[in-house]
Design an enzyme around this catalytic site. Structure first.
Site, mmCIF file in Angstrom:
data_model
loop_
_atom_site.group_PDB
_atom_site.id
_atom_site.type_symbol
_atom_site.label_atom_id
_atom_site.label_comp_id
_atom_site.label_asym_id
_atom_site.label_seq_id
_atom_site.Cartn_x
_atom_site.Cartn_y
_atom_site.Cartn_z
ATOM 1 N N GLY A 190 6.378 7.848 4.130
ATOM 2 C CA GLY A 190 5.008 8.125 4.469
ATOM 3 C C GLY A 190 4.161 7.076 4.610
ATOM 4 O O GLY A 190 4.023 5.994 3.618
ATOM 5 N N ALA A 191 3.485 6.848 5.664
ATOM 6 C CA ALA A 191 2.420 6.043 6.081
ATOM 7 C C ALA A 191 1.294 6.272 5.725
ATOM 8 O O ALA A 191 0.152 5.412 6.695
ATOM 9 C CB ALA A 191 2.819 5.341 7.408
ATOM 10 N N ILE A 194 -1.608 5.945 0.525
ATOM 11 C CA ILE A 194 -0.865 5.498 -0.968
ATOM 12 C C ILE A 194 0.252 4.678 -0.284
ATOM 13 O O ILE A 194 0.631 3.528 -1.014
ATOM 14 C CB ILE A 194 -0.246 6.618 -1.643
ATOM 15 C CG1 ILE A 194 -1.404 7.308 -2.287
ATOM 16 C CG2 ILE A 194 0.613 6.272 -2.727
ATOM 17 C CD1 ILE A 194 -1.044 8.632 -2.732
ATOM 18 N N GLU A 213 7.556 7.467 8.545
ATOM 19 C CA GLU A 213 6.410 8.253 8.684
ATOM 20 C C GLU A 213 6.893 9.525 9.828
ATOM 21 O O GLU A 213 7.146 9.144 10.764
ATOM 22 C CB GLU A 213 5.315 7.512 9.226
ATOM 23 C CG GLU A 213 4.204 8.475 9.662
ATOM 24 C CD GLU A 213 3.600 9.546 8.636
ATOM 25 O OE1 GLU A 213 3.558 10.617 8.867
ATOM 26 O OE2 GLU A 213 3.219 8.880 7.501
ATOM 27 N N VAL A 279 4.052 11.214 0.416
ATOM 28 C CA VAL A 279 3.902 12.029 1.361
ATOM 29 C C VAL A 279 2.633 13.065 1.351
ATOM 30 O O VAL A 279 2.176 14.038 1.934
ATOM 31 C CB VAL A 279 4.968 12.895 1.556
ATOM 32 C CG1 VAL A 279 6.247 11.832 2.298
ATOM 33 C CG2 VAL A 279 5.534 13.481 0.550
ATOM 34 N N GLY A 280 1.853 12.609 0.387
ATOM 35 C CA GLY A 280 0.521 13.384 -0.094
ATOM 36 C C GLY A 280 0.548 13.846 -1.242
ATOM 37 O O GLY A 280 1.447 13.623 -2.412
ATOM 38 N N ARG A 281 -0.631 14.602 -1.623
ATOM 39 C CA ARG A 281 -0.727 15.162 -2.905
ATOM 40 C C ARG A 281 -1.209 16.642 -2.816
ATOM 41 O O ARG A 281 -1.516 17.046 -1.933
ATOM 42 C CB ARG A 281 -1.612 14.460 -3.700
ATOM 43 C CG ARG A 281 -1.655 13.045 -4.067
ATOM 44 C CD ARG A 281 -2.580 12.102 -4.909
ATOM 45 N NE ARG A 281 -2.703 12.724 -6.322
ATOM 46 C CZ ARG A 281 -1.776 12.446 -7.167
ATOM 47 N NH1 ARG A 281 -0.783 11.363 -7.067
ATOM 48 N NH2 ARG A 281 -2.001 12.941 -8.493
ATOM 49 N N HIS A 453 -28.576 -13.538 7.310
ATOM 50 C CA HIS A 453 -27.622 -14.164 8.227
ATOM 51 C C HIS A 453 -27.012 -15.429 7.346
ATOM 52 O O HIS A 453 -28.000 -16.021 6.677
ATOM 53 C CB HIS A 453 -28.092 -14.574 9.350
ATOM 54 C CG HIS A 453 -27.224 -15.553 10.201
ATOM 55 N ND1 HIS A 453 -26.290 -15.105 10.933
ATOM 56 C CD2 HIS A 453 -27.488 -17.214 10.245
ATOM 57 C CE1 HIS A 453 -25.655 -16.325 11.626
ATOM 58 N NE2 HIS A 453 -26.390 -17.455 11.260
#
Length: 476
Positions: A190-191, A194, A213, A279-281, A453
């Site tokens: 999973g990219a 997390i 991914e 890979v997620g929740r 600035h």
């Protein structure tokens, strides 16, 4: 035995739950909060995933790893030299644990200071707003009753078939926060947010990190111009992101993890020292709803609520990761405040149009509102302005030249529809844009506001000017 009666019972002590409990108590309502999280010693540790094993500890490690990386690779340009640089991983982890303990202890004190009755255990909602508490220490069940119940049970990591998390070699986000040494090779499934954040931590410390991914696009949830720049930068930093790569299985043995994947070239097997599954929740509702609770779930496993966070059961509300909307701690907190105020009879409103998103990589990614691809898909006419940090004086002085600010505004009204930032301190810079959008501001408004600035925020000013074809420090 008569059940103790409360005006509000909150099940869950994460950023949504404990904030809802505090706000309800501030409004004069007799309030209880139930939370199961424990520290290493088995003591109550309210704060949910965010404080215990999520947002806060990961940011502590991200900060430590960033210092180490800068010391090795960037300080020479400032005339600062050093030798024999090392990383003491146990000390870094101990610092992270200290940050967590201080904040969760702070939540405990806040609950106590606001006279919220706290129960360390698991809460289950039954019929007629009865709540049974199973104490964390294994004691007898405690029965409570309430006029209103707020469900804030949070979320848990999604598991995938044929990849069993063992907590040592194959880990989820919790395990990746407690490595005792830097893995030589780290695989990440999973990219997303997390995976990128924790992958960045161990990459900076010297690990060879490969992100697997399944989706064909990198960080598709972000604006495409931002995600393209980010992909190039992370590749330059050494993160090996392999898109369109589906993990078929993983197994651990003899201190190694073998991972079988499938991509456009077919099946192949890769070996890592550790594997992170990110890979997620998904909503955490296991054991939350008893018989007769009257609360319905959606086909995605979320608690069904209306626009005001009311469930299908009278007097029962739900907030945070267990309901619709983005799984973000700050979204949960604001829902908690709104629900507490509605219970107290005060006006409140919940909407998600101006919820900011942040990915705490280095540089950071942050955005609010719509992406360019979302506006195109919806057929909305818009104009675009942008400004690179490479042309910003403060960014050049600080060596933070990577990234840009991109602004989207409606063609006819000039109302800001989205702002997207890739660069240093993006998580802080986005707040100005959130405020502008919350007040339905236009790009002209930001273009005419005086920005100090030299500051990084001038890039927002210039992006707004560029949207109108009148940027001062870049070609139009």
């Amino acid at each position: 035995m008569m059940a103790e009666k409360f005006e509000v019972i909150v099940i869950g002590g994460g950023p949504g739950g404990y904030v809802a409990a505090i706000r309800a108590a501030q409004l004069g309502l007799k309030t209880a909060c139930i939370d199961l999280y424990s520290d290493r010693d088995g003591k109550a540790s309210p704060g949910g995933t965010c404080l215990n094993v999520g947002c806060v500890p990961s940011k502590a490690l991200l900060d430590s790893s960033k210092h180490y990386h800068h010391l090795q690779h960037e300080f020479n340009a400032h005339g600062i030299t050093c030798s024999d640089v090392g990383i003491d991983v146990p000390t870094m982890i101990a610092r992270k644990d200290g940050v967590v303990k201080k904040l969760t202890g702070g939540v405990s004190q806040l609950l106590k200071g606001n006279k919220v009755t706290f129960f360390h255990g698991k809460g289950k909602l039954g019929a007629n707003r009865q709540v049974d508490v199973s104490p964390a220490d294994g004691g007898d069940t405690i029965r409570l009753e309430a006029d209103n119940v707020i469900l804030a049970s949070g979320s848990v990591p999604i598991q995938i078939p044929n990849v069993k998390v063992d907590g040592e070699w194959i880990v989820d986000n919790t395990g990746a926060l407690d490595f005792d040494q830097v893995p030589e090779k780290l695989g990440v499934i999973g990219a997303g947010v997390i995976g990128l954040e924790l992958g960045s931590v161990w990459s900076r410390l010297g690990s060879e990190v490969t992100l697997l991914e399944a989706l064909p696009d990198f960080l598709a949830v972000a604006d495409r111009d931002i995600s393209k720049q980010a992909a190039r930068e992370f590749k330059k930093q050494g993160l090996d992101v392999r898109l369109g790569t589906r993990v078929l299985s993983a197994s651990a043995g003899k201190g190694k993890v073998k991972v079988t994947v499938e991509d456009a070239k077919g099946e192949s097997t890769h070996t890592f020292d550790r594997l992170l599954v990110s890979v997620g929740r998904k909503p955490f509702t296991d054991g939350l709803l008893g018989e007769g609770s009257g609360v319905r779930l959606t086909d995605r496993g979320q608690i069904e609520v209306d626009d005001n966070s009311k469930t299908s059961a009278p007097g029962v509300w739900a907030i945070g990761d267990c309901v619709r909307g983005p799984m973000l701690a700050h979204k949960a907190s604001e829902e908690g405040v709104a629900v507490a105020e509605m219970i107290a009879g005060k006006p409140a409103h919940i909407h998600f149009d101006t919820v900011p998103w942040v990915v705490y990589t280095d540089p950071e990614i942050a955005w609010v509102g719509k992406t360019e691809q979302e506006l195109e898909a919806a057929g909305v006419s818009f104009r675009t302005g942008s400004f690179p940090f490479a042309a910003n004086g403060r960014a050049l002085a600080g060596g933070n030249v990577t990234g840009m600010v991109k602004m989207l505004a409606a063609s006819e009204t000039d109302e800001i529809l989205g702002v997207h930032i890739f660069g240093a301190n993006a998580s802080e810079l986005i707040s100005e844009c959130v405020v502008a959008m919350e007040f339905q501001g236009s790009s002209e408004d930001l273009a005419r506001i005086i920005h100090a600035h030299p500051t990084l925020s001038e890039a927002i000013h210039e992006a707004a000017l560029h949207l109108d074809g009148r940027a001062l420090h870049r070609g139009n």
